[in-house]
Design an enzyme around this catalytic site. Structure first.
Site, PDB file in Angstrom:
ATOM      1  N   HIS A  43      -8.236  23.686  28.015  1.00  0.00           N
ATOM      2  CA  HIS A  43      -8.067  23.510  29.539  1.00  0.00           C
ATOM      3  C   HIS A  43      -8.679  24.330  30.480  1.00  0.00           C
ATOM      4  CE1 HIS A  43      -4.618  21.128  31.840  1.00  0.00           C
ATOM      5  NE2 HIS A  43      -5.459  21.623  32.473  1.00  0.00           N
ATOM      6  N   GLU A  70      -9.384  19.149  28.383  1.00  0.00           N
ATOM      7  CA  GLU A  70      -8.356  18.547  29.350  1.00  0.00           C
ATOM      8  C   GLU A  70      -8.422  19.214  30.976  1.00  0.00           C
ATOM      9  OE1 GLU A  70      -4.402  19.468  26.443  1.00  0.00           O
ATOM     10  OE2 GLU A  70      -4.765  20.937  28.111  1.00  0.00           O
ATOM     11  N   HIS A 192       2.674  19.068  24.984  1.00  0.00           N
ATOM     12  CA  HIS A 192       3.298  19.947  25.689  1.00  0.00           C
ATOM     13  C   HIS A 192       4.780  20.564  25.102  1.00  0.00           C
ATOM     14  CE1 HIS A 192       3.721  22.356  29.246  1.00  0.00           C
ATOM     15  NE2 HIS A 192       2.579  21.818  29.613  1.00  0.00           N
TER      16      HIS A 192
HETATM   17  N1  PXP Z   1      -1.477  18.656  26.915  1.00  0.00           N
HETATM   18  C1  PXP Z   1      -1.727  18.846  28.217  1.00  0.00           C
HETATM   19  C2  PXP Z   1      -2.219  17.870  28.923  1.00  0.00           C
HETATM   20  C3  PXP Z   1      -1.421  20.346  28.587  1.00  0.00           C
HETATM   21  O1  PXP Z   1      -1.878  20.430  29.834  1.00  0.00           O
HETATM   22  C4  PXP Z   1      -1.275  21.032  27.740  1.00  0.00           C
HETATM   23  C5  PXP Z   1      -1.191  22.572  28.089  1.00  0.00           C
HETATM   24  O2  PXP Z   1      -2.275  23.057  28.443  1.00  0.00           O
HETATM   25  C6  PXP Z   1      -0.760  21.005  26.316  1.00  0.00           C
HETATM   26  C7  PXP Z   1      -0.951  19.450  25.975  1.00  0.00           C
HETATM   27  C8  PXP Z   1      -0.179  21.902  25.236  1.00  0.00           C
HETATM   28  O3  PXP Z   1       1.127  22.257  25.602  1.00  0.00           O
HETATM   29  P1  PXP Z   1       1.783  23.552  24.889  1.00  0.00           P
HETATM   30  O4  PXP Z   1       0.805  24.809  25.183  1.00  0.00           O
HETATM   31  O5  PXP Z   1       3.077  23.707  25.504  1.00  0.00           O
HETATM   32  O6  PXP Z   1       1.643  23.362  23.470  1.00  0.00           O
END
Ligand code: PXP
Length: 239
Positions: A43, A70, A192
């Site tokens: 990301h 992302e 997330h």
């Molecule tokens: N999906 C998206 C769109 C995100 O922005 C994030 C965090 O960067 C995640 C998944 C992964 O989340 P986590 O780090 O809480 O596992």
């Protein structure tokens, strides 16, 4: 079976704390694949505070599984990066510039025209598109009208409720949103705050889930349990 994409941003956060190249994020991507991950997620943010644009190009060279990038496509820099790297999937997230982490999905009704236009740009380049949405039926329906291939359900709400012991309540809106996505022919991702405690229940209730992307909890677990072992443990939750 649901695929596990490992978000390796936290390796970059740690590396950047000292400068230099320890830990090496390219090695983190190679090892994630070696240890059984089905894909790697990054990301990059415009300020490059963790994953840098160079990292993204370097990781692309060694990817043998699925590469998911992302980010927020309102930043032209991000769009240019994705079009240059051509990952398997881009996940569009409406995060603000200085946001610590993503904290909401797209309003697919309000931004339908914009999303439709951007999704077409990525799809024309042969990149699968997923858009981040809250588990709200109207948002899933709106997403289906944008031409996106998939949606990614924002699972922070699920994780919070699950932690409080309300797992049946926690899954409810996600199940409905996931059923709607299936009915409308959309592929389904989730991410997330998924972790070793809440992942199994989520994936068992939504077995048509295509992919989860997990970063923070997985990397925290890896500190105690080891990277290879942790990836294997997460994979087992998805079986
Ligand atoms: N999906 C998206 C769109 C995100 O922005 C994030 C965090 O960067 C995640 C998944 C992964 O989340 P986590 O780090 O809480 O596992």
């Amino acid at each position: 079976m649901t695929k596990l994409s490992v978000n390796i941003n936290k390796f970059a956060t740690l590396r950047n704390a000292r400068g230099g190249n320890n830990p090496d994020v390219v090695k983190a991507a190679i090892d994630a694949q070696l240890f059984g991950a089905d894909g790697v997620t990054v990301h990059p943010r415009p300020d490059e505070r963790h994953i840098t644009y160079k990292d993204v190009h370097d990781i692309k060279k060694i990817i043998t599984t699925e590469f998911n990038i992302e980010g927020n496509c309102t930043e032209q820099k991000f769009v240019d990066l994705v079009l240059a790297v051509k990952p398997h999937q881009v996940t569009l997230v409406p995060d603000a510039l200085n946001q610590v982490t993503s904290n909401h999905g797209w309003n697919t009704i309000e931004h339908k025209a914009y999303l439709t236009e951007m999704i077409a740009v990525f799809k024309k380049a042969g990149i699968r598109v997923s858009i981040f949405v809250d588990p709200v039926i109207e948002m899933v329906e709106g997403a289906a009208q944008t031409g996106t291939d998939r949606i990614e359900l924002y699972t922070e709400g699920y994780a919070k409720q699950f932690e409080q012991g309300n797992k049946e309540v926690a899954i409810k809106s996600y199940l409905k949103a996931a059923q709607k996505a299936k009915e409308l022919g959309l592929g389904l991702n989730a991410g997330h705050d998924l972790d070793l405690h809440n992942l199994k229940y989520f994936s068992q209730n939504i077995p048509w889930l295509d992919e989860v992307s997990i970063g923070h909890a997985l990397i925290c677990d890896a500190i105690y349990l080891g990277y290879e072992n942790t990836i294997q443990m997460y994979k087992r939750q998805l079986q």
